[in-house]
Design a protein around this motif. Sequence first.
Motif, PDB file in Angstrom:
ATOM      1  N   LEU A  92       0.763  -1.477  -0.047  1.00 56.84           N
ATOM      2  CA  LEU A  92      -0.120  -0.189  -0.125  1.00 56.84           C
ATOM      3  C   LEU A  92       0.971   1.251   0.209  1.00 56.84           C
ATOM      4  O   LEU A  92       1.566   1.523   0.817  1.00 56.84           O
ATOM      5  CB  LEU A  92      -0.938  -0.012   1.016  1.00 56.84           C
ATOM      6  CG  LEU A  92      -2.116  -0.796   1.241  1.00 56.84           C
ATOM      7  CD1 LEU A  92      -2.873  -1.014   2.393  1.00 56.84           C
ATOM      8  CD2 LEU A  92      -3.062  -0.481   0.010  1.00 56.84           C
ATOM      9  N   ARG A  93       0.413   2.217  -0.748  1.00 53.85           N
ATOM     10  CA  ARG A  93       1.352   3.537  -0.972  1.00 53.85           C
ATOM     11  C   ARG A  93       0.151   4.805  -0.988  1.00 53.85           C
ATOM     12  O   ARG A  93       0.225   5.671  -1.589  1.00 53.85           O
ATOM     13  CB  ARG A  93       1.906   3.690  -2.172  1.00 53.85           C
ATOM     14  CG  ARG A  93       3.272   2.634  -2.333  1.00 53.85           C
ATOM     15  CD  ARG A  93       4.233   2.979  -1.084  1.00 53.85           C
ATOM     16  NE  ARG A  93       5.159   2.022  -1.412  1.00 53.85           N
ATOM     17  CZ  ARG A  93       5.650   0.716  -0.924  1.00 53.85           C
ATOM     18  NH1 ARG A  93       4.490   0.188  -0.243  1.00 53.85           N
ATOM     19  NH2 ARG A  93       6.774  -0.016  -1.301  1.00 53.85           N
ATOM     20  N   THR A  94      -0.894   4.613  -0.098  1.00 57.57           N
ATOM     21  CA  THR A  94      -2.001   5.628  -0.071  1.00 57.57           C
ATOM     22  C   THR A  94      -1.437   7.004   0.259  1.00 57.57           C
ATOM     23  O   THR A  94      -1.954   7.999  -1.038  1.00 57.57           O
ATOM     24  CB  THR A  94      -2.820   5.366   1.184  1.00 57.57           C
ATOM     25  OG1 THR A  94      -3.498   3.961   0.850  1.00 57.57           O
ATOM     26  CG2 THR A  94      -4.174   6.187   1.162  1.00 57.57           C
ATOM     27  N   GLU A  95      -0.725   7.473   0.901  1.00 57.09           N
ATOM     28  CA  GLU A  95      -0.484   8.698   1.083  1.00 57.09           C
ATOM     29  C   GLU A  95       0.615   9.226   0.294  1.00 57.09           C
ATOM     30  O   GLU A  95       0.505  10.406  -0.276  1.00 57.09           O
ATOM     31  CB  GLU A  95       0.391   8.892   2.554  1.00 57.09           C
ATOM     32  CG  GLU A  95      -0.448   8.461   3.703  1.00 57.09           C
ATOM     33  CD  GLU A  95       0.109   8.820   4.967  1.00 57.09           C
ATOM     34  OE1 GLU A  95       1.290   9.425   5.060  1.00 57.09           O
ATOM     35  OE2 GLU A  95      -0.520   8.485   6.113  1.00 57.09           O
ATOM     36  N   GLN A  96       1.595   8.430  -0.350  1.00 61.00           N
ATOM     37  CA  GLN A  96       2.341   8.870  -1.395  1.00 61.00           C
ATOM     38  C   GLN A  96       1.820   9.030  -2.576  1.00 61.00           C
ATOM     39  O   GLN A  96       2.116  10.107  -3.557  1.00 61.00           O
ATOM     40  CB  GLN A  96       3.753   7.691  -1.542  1.00 61.00           C
ATOM     41  CG  GLN A  96       4.566   7.344  -0.320  1.00 61.00           C
ATOM     42  CD  GLN A  96       3.945   6.437   0.675  1.00 61.00           C
ATOM     43  OE1 GLN A  96       2.673   5.921   0.625  1.00 61.00           O
ATOM     44  NE2 GLN A  96       4.936   5.471   1.101  1.00 61.00           N
ATOM     45  N   LEU A  97       0.896   8.262  -3.026  1.00 59.49           N
ATOM     46  CA  LEU A  97       0.218   8.359  -4.317  1.00 59.49           C
ATOM     47  C   LEU A  97      -0.811   9.645  -4.237  1.00 59.49           C
ATOM     48  O   LEU A  97      -0.779  10.404  -5.205  1.00 59.49           O
ATOM     49  CB  LEU A  97      -0.785   7.239  -4.441  1.00 59.49           C
ATOM     50  CG  LEU A  97       0.014   5.972  -5.086  1.00 59.49           C
ATOM     51  CD1 LEU A  97      -1.050   4.619  -5.152  1.00 59.49           C
ATOM     52  CD2 LEU A  97       0.923   6.041  -6.037  1.00 59.49           C
ATOM     53  N   ALA A  98      -1.240  10.119  -3.089  1.00 58.33           N
ATOM     54  CA  ALA A  98      -1.990  11.119  -3.014  1.00 58.33           C
ATOM     55  C   ALA A  98      -1.365  12.608  -3.203  1.00 58.33           C
ATOM     56  O   ALA A  98      -2.061  13.517  -3.370  1.00 58.33           O
ATOM     57  CB  ALA A  98      -2.807  10.882  -1.580  1.00 58.33           C
ATOM     58  N   THR A  99      -0.012  12.505  -3.056  1.00 56.91           N
ATOM     59  CA  THR A  99       0.953  13.623  -3.064  1.00 56.91           C
ATOM     60  C   THR A  99       1.772  13.482  -4.205  1.00 56.91           C
ATOM     61  O   THR A  99       2.602  14.270  -4.396  1.00 56.91           O
ATOM     62  CB  THR A  99       1.586  13.890  -1.677  1.00 56.91           C
ATOM     63  OG1 THR A  99       2.367  12.756  -1.229  1.00 56.91           O
ATOM     64  CG2 THR A  99       0.801  14.047  -0.591  1.00 56.91           C
TER      65      THR A  99
END
Length: 292
Positions: free
Chosen positions: A221-228
């Motif tokens: 999972l890379r939720t935060e990184q993809l969102a930024t």
Amino acid sequence: MQQFIDAAPGIRLWTEPRGPVDAPPLLLVMGAQATGVGWPEPLVDALAAHHRVIRYDHRDTGRSTWSFEEQPYRIADLATDVIAVLDGLGIGRAHLVGMSLGGMLAQMVLADHPDRCLSATLIGTSTLSTTPYTRPDGRTVPAGELPGIAPEVLELWSRPVEDHGPAAEVARRIEHWRVLAGDQLPFDAEYFRALEHRVIAHTGHHRTSTAHGRAEHDGMLRTEQLATNEVPSLVICAPAEPVFPPPHPHHLAQCVRGARLVEIPGMGHALPPAVQGPLATAILAHTGAATG
């Protein structure tokens, strides 16, 4: 000309660069259990007219090291192989084009090593994010409740892979492609037969590994990184996709900040001749804009 890269202790990866040495690099990342030869020659040639294109074999595919039985690894290790390929070829930054599992690996590199990415193109894949999907009517759907893999694909994947000789294996793979290609374009069995004969000739045998299906999927999972995200990103929407059907690509485009969405008419989870031209056009328009 082929070149082997030492990606990790005991792991060598087959690579094949094509196109002008001084052109912007573009790395093709294939899906699970698929060799770099799975990228169609006309598509590679179209991209190589503008890029130094590199395709490679994952571990346990093609001419790369088949190591899982003695040296198990995680899917995350396949993402580190992407960086190893770039390092081994002396490439600082590249355009990434990932298909299926390759699209997930590209997302991981996008998130963890944005400084190595000129752009990213994500094909036939699902997001590595827990962000809910926002429908056109404004309602949200939890990521885990999006449509699943088509039943006919799951049924095919549930069958044991048994070795009944090269001819039977090619027939099995053609049936696999028939299901993956979807139902919006005529299925060209002879095209996929020729593809699998090339894959077998490249690999040197007709055996199929199940390593990628058994590798640990933790830590993806890379939720935060993809969102930024700040890397120019393109999501390809395949309307006949049976593995990650719409709205998966729309969800992915929402999760990767700044991502654009382009639909390839009739496309499923395969790269037959009918989609290669439109796909090359979409990729080159994206990389051209990103390169400036």
